[in-house]
Design a protein around this motif. Structure first.
Motif, PDB file in Angstrom:
ATOM      1  N   THR A 149      -2.424  -6.516  23.123  1.00 15.80           N
ATOM      2  CA  THR A 149      -2.935  -7.127  21.888  1.00 15.80           C
ATOM      3  C   THR A 149      -2.778  -6.175  20.712  1.00 15.80           C
ATOM      4  O   THR A 149      -2.286  -6.552  19.641  1.00 15.80           O
ATOM      5  N   ASP A 150      -3.191  -4.925  20.922  1.00  9.70           N
ATOM      6  CA  ASP A 150      -3.056  -3.920  19.860  1.00  9.70           C
ATOM      7  C   ASP A 150      -1.587  -3.672  19.541  1.00  9.70           C
ATOM      8  O   ASP A 150      -1.212  -3.504  18.375  1.00  9.70           O
ATOM      9  N   PHE A 151      -0.758  -3.642  20.587  1.00  9.32           N
ATOM     10  CA  PHE A 151       0.662  -3.421  20.350  1.00  9.32           C
ATOM     11  C   PHE A 151       1.253  -4.547  19.509  1.00  9.32           C
ATOM     12  O   PHE A 151       2.020  -4.296  18.569  1.00  9.32           O
ATOM     13  N   GLU A 152       0.920  -5.780  19.846  1.00 16.43           N
ATOM     14  CA  GLU A 152       1.483  -6.924  19.111  1.00 16.43           C
ATOM     15  C   GLU A 152       1.080  -6.891  17.644  1.00 16.43           C
ATOM     16  O   GLU A 152       1.886  -7.217  16.758  1.00 16.43           O
ATOM     17  N   ASN A 153      -0.164  -6.493  17.375  1.00 17.94           N
ATOM     18  CA  ASN A 153      -0.603  -6.379  15.975  1.00 17.94           C
ATOM     19  C   ASN A 153       0.177  -5.280  15.247  1.00 17.94           C
ATOM     20  O   ASN A 153       0.629  -5.466  14.113  1.00 17.94           O
ATOM     21  N   ASP A 154       0.321  -4.144  15.922  1.00 19.94           N
ATOM     22  CA  ASP A 154       1.067  -3.033  15.325  1.00 19.94           C
ATOM     23  C   ASP A 154       2.544  -3.393  15.157  1.00 19.94           C
ATOM     24  O   ASP A 154       3.182  -3.018  14.172  1.00 19.94           O
ATOM     25  N   TYR A 155       3.086  -4.110  16.148  1.00 14.60           N
ATOM     26  CA  TYR A 155       4.491  -4.497  16.104  1.00 14.60           C
ATOM     27  C   TYR A 155       4.769  -5.394  14.901  1.00 14.60           C
ATOM     28  O   TYR A 155       5.782  -5.243  14.213  1.00 14.60           O
ATOM     29  N   LYS A 156       3.859  -6.318  14.661  1.00 11.86           N
ATOM     30  CA  LYS A 156       4.028  -7.229  13.516  1.00 11.86           C
ATOM     31  C   LYS A 156       4.080  -6.442  12.211  1.00 11.86           C
ATOM     32  O   LYS A 156       4.973  -6.655  11.373  1.00 11.86           O
TER      33      LYS A 156
ATOM     34  N   TRP B 269       2.103  -1.626  32.347  1.00  6.13           N
ATOM     35  CA  TRP B 269       2.121  -1.552  33.815  1.00  6.13           C
ATOM     36  C   TRP B 269       1.973  -0.101  34.284  1.00  6.13           C
ATOM     37  O   TRP B 269       1.222   0.189  35.227  1.00  6.13           O
ATOM     38  N   ASN B 270       2.652   0.801  33.614  1.00  7.72           N
ATOM     39  CA  ASN B 270       2.550   2.216  33.970  1.00  7.72           C
ATOM     40  C   ASN B 270       1.142   2.754  33.720  1.00  7.72           C
ATOM     41  O   ASN B 270       0.620   3.559  34.497  1.00  7.72           O
ATOM     42  N   LEU B 271       0.540   2.309  32.627  1.00  9.45           N
ATOM     43  CA  LEU B 271      -0.845   2.720  32.346  1.00  9.45           C
ATOM     44  C   LEU B 271      -1.796   2.176  33.402  1.00  9.45           C
ATOM     45  O   LEU B 271      -2.800   2.824  33.748  1.00  9.45           O
ATOM     46  N   PHE B 272      -1.496   0.993  33.939  1.00 19.63           N
ATOM     47  CA  PHE B 272      -2.302   0.429  35.028  1.00 19.63           C
ATOM     48  C   PHE B 272      -2.263   1.365  36.239  1.00 19.63           C
ATOM     49  O   PHE B 272      -3.285   1.579  36.915  1.00 19.63           O
ATOM     50  N   GLN B 273      -1.093   1.942  36.520  1.00 22.92           N
ATOM     51  CA  GLN B 273      -0.985   2.882  37.641  1.00 22.92           C
ATOM     52  C   GLN B 273      -1.776   4.161  37.362  1.00 22.92           C
ATOM     53  O   GLN B 273      -2.404   4.723  38.265  1.00 22.92           O
TER      54      GLN B 273
ATOM     55  N   ALA C 162     -14.218  -2.050  35.114  1.00 24.27           N
ATOM     56  CA  ALA C 162     -14.302  -2.810  33.853  1.00 24.27           C
ATOM     57  C   ALA C 162     -13.871  -2.019  32.618  1.00 24.27           C
ATOM     58  O   ALA C 162     -13.078  -2.524  31.808  1.00 24.27           O
ATOM     59  N   PRO C 163     -14.346  -0.792  32.417  1.00 24.14           N
ATOM     60  CA  PRO C 163     -13.934  -0.083  31.193  1.00 24.14           C
ATOM     61  C   PRO C 163     -12.448   0.270  31.172  1.00 24.14           C
ATOM     62  O   PRO C 163     -11.831   0.281  30.096  1.00 24.14           O
ATOM     63  N   LEU C 164     -11.872   0.526  32.344  1.00 20.48           N
ATOM     64  CA  LEU C 164     -10.432   0.778  32.416  1.00 20.48           C
ATOM     65  C   LEU C 164      -9.651  -0.499  32.109  1.00 20.48           C
ATOM     66  O   LEU C 164      -8.651  -0.480  31.381  1.00 20.48           O
ATOM     67  N   GLU C 165     -10.140  -1.615  32.670  1.00 17.78           N
ATOM     68  CA  GLU C 165      -9.473  -2.905  32.437  1.00 17.78           C
ATOM     69  C   GLU C 165      -9.519  -3.302  30.968  1.00 17.78           C
ATOM     70  O   GLU C 165      -8.565  -3.879  30.439  1.00 17.78           O
ATOM     71  N   LYS C 166     -10.620  -2.982  30.316  1.00 18.84           N
ATOM     72  CA  LYS C 166     -10.752  -3.310  28.892  1.00 18.84           C
ATOM     73  C   LYS C 166      -9.678  -2.600  28.072  1.00 18.84           C
ATOM     74  O   LYS C 166      -9.050  -3.196  27.187  1.00 18.84           O
ATOM     75  N   ILE C 167      -9.458  -1.323  28.376  1.00 17.43           N
ATOM     76  CA  ILE C 167      -8.427  -0.551  27.667  1.00 17.43           C
ATOM     77  C   ILE C 167      -7.049  -1.142  27.939  1.00 17.43           C
ATOM     78  O   ILE C 167      -6.221  -1.282  27.024  1.00 17.43           O
ATOM     79  N   LEU C 168      -6.807  -1.516  29.190  1.00 19.69           N
ATOM     80  CA  LEU C 168      -5.512  -2.103  29.555  1.00 19.69           C
ATOM     81  C   LEU C 168      -5.311  -3.462  28.890  1.00 19.69           C
ATOM     82  O   LEU C 168      -4.212  -3.790  28.428  1.00 19.69           O
TER      83      LEU C 168
END
Length: 522
Positions: free
Chosen positions: A345-352, A317-321, A334-340
């Protein structure tokens, strides 16, 4: 500081506030205001991190000098420097707060040492144009908490600001610790903290909100030039790469928070660093019992926005701001939304991967998601100390029975008599699956245990430990500050002489102010 190589890039290249009066006001078309620290009446040095001093180019002899005490308490100003406070805005608890700025922080200077740049900042050094209704000072309790925690986080391997020094001001400061109408005078103190810079998400938000787009462009390009020099390409491409790097660094920081059980407590956008380092230690805490809904911040006790389990979502959410703030330079969503979109998804993979490594599992299996989810649920059935549980998990061996495995972790339970019936059944079922999974790993018990003990700390700065140091310091005894500082420099080592700190939260700390209840003044 004879070896200091002063290089104030921030003040040399960015627009300054032309008004030199130190009056609280709205400051526009600028990134900072020049302001001198409030001179302390009788400063006294409590502790210095020799490692951080060496990092910025200060010798051991200089630490002992009167100049060191005077400079890092705000009593004297270094030659060829002009202290300043930064202007920024931010979202606080999800709401736009407008101009905030360095209300109790003053940047002394930027120095270069061994081809790296460091900003030296005093926290609690007095009023600035951004102090709003406050005095810009800090008290001893909050200063001890910040000083110890930043260094503890560094040695845990968590990206963070560093602590150089902790000093008393000699002055009394009036504070209402729980914001409940009971103010009292406390000892004033100053911490010198160190970072590559103290630039925040809110620094860019402020410029966009005020439509100061020329300054926004200049500031983003300044940031890339000095802190992300590896970024190349046309301007729009550079801005997107910058946002991607901030998102990646933020994800890594949050991952480390979750790994060690750290809860920041006040993840406002003005408390988020572009470097992906932990800044602004206020009402933080470590999970005692594993509770994803826990927050140490009394201000957040109703909505629990900044609870442990919500930190990844808040970071997104903070990165969205921040993306909104950068949008006028990119003019393409679009390119900003893609990163967000890929952040979680990337966090969940790393978290696992991270969570499995805490369990001593370093290969992948279809059963892994079930093991993780099952443990996260079972840890909440009865109060279970997170730090002790994961540390002692490394003592389980492949040939252990379920009963033997359970004996290795039962010290982590706060109420052992609760572990019976359905709760005991649940633990036995999980341990059965876990032991089977361990036997599928190629690592020997000793190899796995060694790796786990470099991921799961034995010692963290529990709130009750910090409070004990604060209580002693209030009586002019700073030995516990030193003891904890040294302990937390080796959080993954056994340190048998310090075994008393490998303990569950004591009962007295459940409701004590400073241990369970913390405010933004903490």
């Amino acid at each position: 500081m004879k070896n200091f190589r002063i290089n104030n890039r921030f003040t040399a290249e960015l627009p300054a506030d032309p008004d030199l009066t130190n009056e609280v006001r709205q400051v526009k078309n600028t990134l900072f205001s020049y302001v001198n620290p409030t001179k302390p009446s009788n400063p006294k040095l409590i502790h210095v991190s020799e490692e951080v001093a060496e990092l910025v180019g200060i010798s051991k002899d200089e630490i002992k000098s009167e100049e060191f005490l005077n400079v890092f308490s705000g009593k004297e100003i270094l030659p060829e420097t002009q202290p300043y406070a930064m202007c920024y805005a931010g979202h606080q608890f999800g709401n736009w707060a407008g101009q905030l700025g360095d209300g109790r922080a003053i940047n002394l200077t930027e120095v270069e040492n061994n081809n790296k740049f460091y900003t030296l900042q005093l926290k609690g050094a007095g009023k600035t144009p951004y102090s709003r209704t406050a005095d810009g000072l800090a008290v001893l309790r909050s200063s001890i908490r910040e000083y110890l925690c930043a260094e503890a986080m560094h040695y845990l391997g968590v990206p963070t600001t560093r602590s150089l020094s902790l000093a008393l001001s000699g002055d009394q400061v009036l504070r209402d610790v729980l914001y409940n109408g009971n103010p009292a005078y406390e000892k004033g103190a100053i911490v010198c903290r160190v970072a590559p810079s103290f630039i925040r998400f809110g620094s860019y938000e402020m410029l966009t909100a005020r439509n100061e787009l020329k300054n926004l462009k200049q500031f983003v390009e300044f940031t890339i030039k000095h802190y992300f020099p590896e970024i190349t390409g046309d301007p729009k491409e550079q801005y997107l790469k910058f946002f991607q790097k901030v998102a990646d660094a933020t994800r890594e920081m949050i991952l480390h928070w979750q790994r060690v059980g750290f809860v920041h407590g006040v993840m406002n956008t003005d408390n988020m660093s572009i470097h992906g380092i932990t800044i602004d230690y206020g009402p933080y805490g470590w999970l005692e019992n594993y509770d994803p809904d826990w927050t140490p911040n009394t201000t957040d006790s109703q909505n629990r926005r900044y609870r442990f389990g919500n930190q990844p979502q808040v970071a997104q959410w903070n990165l969205f701001q921040l993306a909104n703030a950068l949008y006028p330079l990119i003019n393409e969503a679009a390119p900003l939304e893609k990163i967000l979109d890929t952040f979680i998804t990337d966090f969940e993979n790393d978290y696992k991967t991270m969570f499995l490594s805490k369990l001593g599992i370093f290969t992948s299996s279809e059963a892994d998601d079930k093991i993780i989810k099952g443990l996260e649920e079972i840890l909440q059935l009865s109060e279970t100390d997170m730090t002790i549980f994961f540390r002692n998990l490394s003592k389980i061996k492949k040939d252990h029975s379920v009963e033997q495995a359970f004996e290795k972790i039962e010290f982590a339970f706060y109420i052992p008599e609760e572990i019976r019936g359905n709760i005991l059944d649940a633990w036995q079922k999980w341990l059965t699956v876990y032991l089977k999974r361990l036997n599928a790993e190629e690592l020997s018990d000793n190899e796995r245990s060694e790796k786990m003990n470099q991921i799961n700390p034995k010692y963290v700065l529990r709130n009750y430990m910090a409070q004990l140091a604060i209580d002693a310091a209030d009586k002019d005894n700073y030995s516990l500050v030193t003891e904890l500082f040294e302990l937390l420099k080796r959080p993954y080592d056994e340190q048998p002489e310090s075994e008393k700190w490998f303990a569950k939260r004591p009962d007295w700390a459940r409701t004590k102010v400073g241990c369970s209840m913390l405010s933004c003044s903490s």
